[in-house]
Design a protein around this motif. Structure first.
Motif, PDB file in Angstrom:
ATOM      1  N   PRO A 231      -2.353 -30.446  87.914  1.00 25.67           N
ATOM      2  CA  PRO A 231      -2.263 -31.911  87.771  1.00 25.67           C
ATOM      3  C   PRO A 231      -2.965 -32.660  88.905  1.00 25.67           C
ATOM      4  O   PRO A 231      -3.466 -33.757  88.705  1.00 25.67           O
ATOM      5  CB  PRO A 231      -0.753 -32.172  87.781  1.00 25.67           C
ATOM      6  CG  PRO A 231      -0.133 -30.886  87.382  1.00 25.67           C
ATOM      7  CD  PRO A 231      -1.034 -29.820  87.916  1.00 25.67           C
ATOM      8  N   GLY A 232      -2.993 -32.064  90.087  1.00 26.46           N
ATOM      9  CA  GLY A 232      -3.582 -32.742  91.234  1.00 26.46           C
ATOM     10  C   GLY A 232      -4.961 -32.252  91.615  1.00 26.46           C
ATOM     11  O   GLY A 232      -5.416 -32.492  92.739  1.00 26.46           O
ATOM     12  N   SER A 233      -5.640 -31.564  90.720  1.00 25.88           N
ATOM     13  CA  SER A 233      -6.986 -31.081  91.041  1.00 25.88           C
ATOM     14  C   SER A 233      -7.929 -32.242  91.332  1.00 25.88           C
ATOM     15  O   SER A 233      -7.907 -33.262  90.647  1.00 25.88           O
ATOM     16  CB  SER A 233      -7.558 -30.273  89.869  1.00 25.88           C
ATOM     17  OG  SER A 233      -6.938 -29.018  89.746  1.00 25.88           O
ATOM     18  N   VAL A 234      -8.756 -32.069  92.347  1.00 24.18           N
ATOM     19  CA  VAL A 234      -9.791 -33.057  92.657  1.00 24.18           C
ATOM     20  C   VAL A 234     -11.118 -32.339  92.859  1.00 24.18           C
ATOM     21  O   VAL A 234     -11.163 -31.130  93.119  1.00 24.18           O
ATOM     22  CB  VAL A 234      -9.473 -33.873  93.927  1.00 24.18           C
ATOM     23  CG1 VAL A 234      -8.220 -34.713  93.736  1.00 24.18           C
ATOM     24  CG2 VAL A 234      -9.321 -32.968  95.141  1.00 24.18           C
ATOM     25  N   SER A 235     -12.187 -33.109  92.726  1.00 22.49           N
ATOM     26  CA  SER A 235     -13.511 -32.635  93.101  1.00 22.49           C
ATOM     27  C   SER A 235     -14.021 -33.554  94.190  1.00 22.49           C
ATOM     28  O   SER A 235     -13.565 -34.688  94.325  1.00 22.49           O
ATOM     29  CB  SER A 235     -14.462 -32.651  91.898  1.00 22.49           C
ATOM     30  OG  SER A 235     -13.993 -31.809  90.867  1.00 22.49           O
ATOM     31  N   PHE A 236     -14.975 -33.069  94.979  1.00 18.58           N
ATOM     32  CA  PHE A 236     -15.473 -33.851  96.103  1.00 18.58           C
ATOM     33  C   PHE A 236     -16.967 -34.085  95.924  1.00 18.58           C
ATOM     34  O   PHE A 236     -17.750 -33.141  95.855  1.00 18.58           O
ATOM     35  CB  PHE A 236     -15.189 -33.133  97.419  1.00 18.58           C
ATOM     36  CG  PHE A 236     -13.736 -32.843  97.631  1.00 18.58           C
ATOM     37  CD1 PHE A 236     -12.871 -33.838  98.052  1.00 18.58           C
ATOM     38  CD2 PHE A 236     -13.216 -31.583  97.368  1.00 18.58           C
ATOM     39  CE1 PHE A 236     -11.524 -33.578  98.216  1.00 18.58           C
ATOM     40  CE2 PHE A 236     -11.873 -31.316  97.535  1.00 18.58           C
ATOM     41  CZ  PHE A 236     -11.013 -32.314  97.971  1.00 18.58           C
ATOM     42  N   PHE A 237     -17.345 -35.364  95.856  1.00 15.36           N
ATOM     43  CA  PHE A 237     -18.715 -35.772  95.589  1.00 15.36           C
ATOM     44  C   PHE A 237     -19.347 -36.187  96.907  1.00 15.36           C
ATOM     45  O   PHE A 237     -18.992 -37.213  97.482  1.00 15.36           O
ATOM     46  CB  PHE A 237     -18.694 -36.935  94.594  1.00 15.36           C
ATOM     47  CG  PHE A 237     -19.975 -37.162  93.852  1.00 15.36           C
ATOM     48  CD1 PHE A 237     -20.990 -36.230  93.851  1.00 15.36           C
ATOM     49  CD2 PHE A 237     -20.149 -38.331  93.136  1.00 15.36           C
ATOM     50  CE1 PHE A 237     -22.159 -36.449  93.155  1.00 15.36           C
ATOM     51  CE2 PHE A 237     -21.313 -38.566  92.428  1.00 15.36           C
ATOM     52  CZ  PHE A 237     -22.319 -37.625  92.442  1.00 15.36           C
ATOM     53  N   VAL A 238     -20.273 -35.385  97.403  1.00 17.95           N
ATOM     54  CA  VAL A 238     -20.836 -35.597  98.728  1.00 17.95           C
ATOM     55  C   VAL A 238     -22.213 -36.237  98.623  1.00 17.95           C
ATOM     56  O   VAL A 238     -23.140 -35.666  98.038  1.00 17.95           O
ATOM     57  CB  VAL A 238     -20.937 -34.261  99.497  1.00 17.95           C
ATOM     58  CG1 VAL A 238     -21.591 -34.465 100.854  1.00 17.95           C
ATOM     59  CG2 VAL A 238     -19.559 -33.648  99.665  1.00 17.95           C
ATOM     60  N   ASN A 239     -22.326 -37.433  99.193  1.00 20.96           N
ATOM     61  CA  ASN A 239     -23.602 -38.153  99.254  1.00 20.96           C
ATOM     62  C   ASN A 239     -24.291 -38.277  97.896  1.00 20.96           C
ATOM     63  O   ASN A 239     -25.513 -38.351  97.811  1.00 20.96           O
ATOM     64  CB  ASN A 239     -24.548 -37.482 100.255  1.00 20.96           C
ATOM     65  CG  ASN A 239     -24.087 -37.655 101.686  1.00 20.96           C
ATOM     66  OD1 ASN A 239     -23.053 -38.261 101.949  1.00 20.96           O
ATOM     67  ND2 ASN A 239     -24.849 -37.118 102.628  1.00 20.96           N
ATOM     68  N   LYS A 240     -23.505 -38.264  96.849  1.00 24.33           N
ATOM     69  CA  LYS A 240     -24.007 -38.376  95.471  1.00 24.33           C
ATOM     70  C   LYS A 240     -25.035 -37.303  95.127  1.00 24.33           C
ATOM     71  O   LYS A 240     -25.850 -37.461  94.211  1.00 24.33           O
ATOM     72  CB  LYS A 240     -24.583 -39.774  95.213  1.00 24.33           C
ATOM     73  CG  LYS A 240     -23.577 -40.897  95.433  1.00 24.33           C
ATOM     74  CD  LYS A 240     -24.075 -42.188  94.868  1.00 24.33           C
ATOM     75  CE  LYS A 240     -23.168 -43.359  95.221  1.00 24.33           C
ATOM     76  NZ  LYS A 240     -21.741 -43.148  95.121  1.00 24.33           N
ATOM     77  N   LYS A 241     -24.958 -36.185  95.838  1.00 21.36           N
ATOM     78  CA  LYS A 241     -25.909 -35.093  95.609  1.00 21.36           C
ATOM     79  C   LYS A 241     -25.210 -33.771  95.274  1.00 21.36           C
ATOM     80  O   LYS A 241     -25.765 -32.936  94.569  1.00 21.36           O
ATOM     81  CB  LYS A 241     -26.786 -34.897  96.847  1.00 21.36           C
ATOM     82  CG  LYS A 241     -27.654 -36.090  97.185  1.00 21.36           C
ATOM     83  CD  LYS A 241     -28.425 -35.851  98.485  1.00 21.36           C
ATOM     84  CE  LYS A 241     -29.290 -37.059  98.826  1.00 21.36           C
ATOM     85  NZ  LYS A 241     -30.004 -36.855 100.119  1.00 21.36           N
ATOM     86  N   LEU A 242     -24.009 -33.569  95.815  1.00 21.47           N
ATOM     87  CA  LEU A 242     -23.301 -32.304  95.684  1.00 21.47           C
ATOM     88  C   LEU A 242     -21.891 -32.558  95.169  1.00 21.47           C
ATOM     89  O   LEU A 242     -21.184 -33.418  95.700  1.00 21.47           O
ATOM     90  CB  LEU A 242     -23.217 -31.593  97.039  1.00 21.47           C
ATOM     91  CG  LEU A 242     -24.540 -31.352  97.770  1.00 21.47           C
ATOM     92  CD1 LEU A 242     -24.287 -31.097  99.237  1.00 21.47           C
ATOM     93  CD2 LEU A 242     -25.278 -30.194  97.147  1.00 21.47           C
ATOM     94  N   LEU A 243     -21.487 -31.817  94.148  1.00 21.04           N
ATOM     95  CA  LEU A 243     -20.133 -31.925  93.617  1.00 21.04           C
ATOM     96  C   LEU A 243     -19.388 -30.626  93.897  1.00 21.04           C
ATOM     97  O   LEU A 243     -19.660 -29.595  93.292  1.00 21.04           O
ATOM     98  CB  LEU A 243     -20.154 -32.197  92.110  1.00 21.04           C
ATOM     99  CG  LEU A 243     -18.780 -32.389  91.452  1.00 21.04           C
ATOM    100  CD1 LEU A 243     -18.143 -33.695  91.924  1.00 21.04           C
ATOM    101  CD2 LEU A 243     -18.889 -32.377  89.926  1.00 21.04           C
ATOM    102  N   PHE A 244     -18.464 -30.677  94.864  1.00 21.03           N
ATOM    103  CA  PHE A 244     -17.587 -29.538  95.123  1.00 21.03           C
ATOM    104  C   PHE A 244     -16.473 -29.615  94.080  1.00 21.03           C
ATOM    105  O   PHE A 244     -15.557 -30.423  94.196  1.00 21.03           O
ATOM    106  CB  PHE A 244     -17.049 -29.596  96.549  1.00 21.03           C
ATOM    107  CG  PHE A 244     -18.121 -29.468  97.585  1.00 21.03           C
ATOM    108  CD1 PHE A 244     -18.529 -28.217  98.027  1.00 21.03           C
ATOM    109  CD2 PHE A 244     -18.744 -30.589  98.117  1.00 21.03           C
ATOM    110  CE1 PHE A 244     -19.528 -28.082  98.982  1.00 21.03           C
ATOM    111  CE2 PHE A 244     -19.739 -30.469  99.072  1.00 21.03           C
ATOM    112  CZ  PHE A 244     -20.143 -29.215  99.501  1.00 21.03           C
ATOM    113  N   SER A 245     -16.568 -28.774  93.059  1.00 24.98           N
ATOM    114  CA  SER A 245     -15.791 -28.975  91.842  1.00 24.98           C
ATOM    115  C   SER A 245     -14.464 -28.229  91.806  1.00 24.98           C
ATOM    116  O   SER A 245     -13.757 -28.281  90.799  1.00 24.98           O
ATOM    117  CB  SER A 245     -16.632 -28.576  90.624  1.00 24.98           C
ATOM    118  OG  SER A 245     -17.014 -27.208  90.702  1.00 24.98           O
ATOM    119  N   GLY A 246     -14.099 -27.536  92.897  1.00 23.66           N
ATOM    120  CA  GLY A 246     -12.841 -26.806  92.891  1.00 23.66           C
ATOM    121  C   GLY A 246     -12.799 -25.835  91.728  1.00 23.66           C
ATOM    122  O   GLY A 246     -13.769 -25.128  91.445  1.00 23.66           O
TER     123      GLY A 246
END
Length: 377
Positions: A231-246
């Protein structure tokens, strides 16, 4: 002939270089079938150690004389004895130092991305299929989804002349012990996790942050709420270039939403994530997941696990174009697959509800990752 030991690092190099290797695995058949060392040009023979107590004569006709031979067991003891018996038969043979335990724990670092503002490294836990990351910017480092081997990240940051100042976990992991809390304690870095994941220790709730910035270089890390796997999964969008998608998006699949025993509810969240949030992200963004399923097919030409979102959409077209009902039905079918071993206890440890010493952590983590809901054929 002498018996040599081969380290997990050396085996990893053989995997990366697509070298040939003949592996004699002397663990029980069920353990071998569940999880083994995988390489594109590796060959295997599985004969349980107890069948070789009287000698290796019964398998000599199955052992090649023109290939490098590696004997593998759980902790190395049995493999040393079998390797010595093979050596007495005139074969040049090695055993895996530390056994499958060492294979499970080995990390290697790969270069992912670099521009004027940031450098990004991927840490591949090749024996588990787990991925973690370090983003370096002007002397500071962000660690994403760290494993429990905290010294690996500290040393990597030191090599870059950086201090670890921020640590994020995309969710409460189910197949391995997170190093986030311990790494934060050792480095005094800020540790971030979604409050909705239910951790009972102190951390910075990601619900309070639209982005995390550090240093005078603006390194934007946008927390994209992407529930589904948890339920609490997040992804991290770095500088609009890289998506750390978990564990939300993999190179060849999506995160499985059945580990909380709410398959349809969480699958519906996953559908909304894919169709309402991920669909808004550009095709040229590089997706960097927290796991992989198949090393050979998911490693790209640049030498790391990841791909552009556009390529992932094409590869997994069915998942990205299905109707809601078709998507939910497919996820429910795949939910019958084997769950990560010990996942409930691992989640409890990562939540801070239970504790485990190093030996217990090793036992809990043994085996492959099983965090994907399905992959392309």
């Amino acid at each position: 002939m002498s018996v040599r030991k081969m380290t997990a690092h050396e085996v990893t190099e053989k995997v990366l270089n697509k070298e040939s290797l003949f592996i004699l695995d002397v663990r029980n058949e069920s353990d071998f079938n569940d999880w083994k060392i995988e390489g594109e040009n590796f060959e295997y023979l599985n004969v349980p150690y107890f069948e070789l107590l009287d000698g290796v004569t019964i398998i000599m006709d199955k052992i090649p004389t023109d290939k490098e031979i590696l004997v593998v067991c759980a902790k190395e003891g049995s493999s040393i004895l079998v390797a010595e018996m093979l050596s007495e038969e005139g074969l040049d043979v090695s055993y895996l130092s530390g056994g499958m335990k060492s294979w499970s724990e080995h990390l290697y670092k790969a270069n992912v991305y670099e521009d004027d503002d940031i450098k990004v490294f991927q840490f591949v836990r090749v024996g588990k299929g787990c991925l973690s990351y370090m983003v370096v910017s002007d002397g500071e480092a962000l660690i994403v989804d760290p494993s429990r081997f905290t010294t690996e990240y500290i040393e990597a940051a030191r090599e870059e002349g950086a201090t670890i100042t921020h640590i994020v976990d995309s969710h409460l992991h189910a197949d391995h012990i997170s190093g986030g809390k311990e790494l934060a304690e050792v480095t005094d870095a800020n540790y971030y996790l979604m409050k909705s994941e239910g951790a009972v220790f102190n951390f910075n709730p990601l619900e309070d942050y639209e982005k995390i910035e550090f240093k005078h270089v603006e390194l934007e890390v946008l927390a994209v709420k992407t529930p589904g796997h948890t339920p609490g999964s997040v992804s991290f969008f770095v500088n609009k270039k890289l998506l750390f998608s978990g564990d939300t998006i993999f190179v060849s699949g999506l995160g499985r939403p059945d580990l909380g025993n709410k398959v349809r509810e969480w699958a519906n969240d996953l559908y909304n994530t894919v169709y309402n949030k991920v669909s808004q992200i550009a095709d040229d963004v590089i997706v960097l997941p927290a796991h992989y399923a198949d090393f050979d097919t998911e490693m790209n030409e640049q030498g790391y696990i990841g791909d552009t979102l556009g390529n992932i959409r094409t590869r997994n077209e069915k998942m990205f174009t299905a109707s809601r009902e078709s998507f939910l039905n497919d996820v429910e079918k795949s939910a019958s697959s084997v769950k990560p071993p010990n996942f409930e206890e691992i989640i409890s440890i990562n939540r801070g509800v239970e504790a485990a010493d190093v030996e217990r952590q090793q036992e809990l983590e043994i085996g492959p990752n099983r965090c994907a809901v399905h992959h392309t054929d």
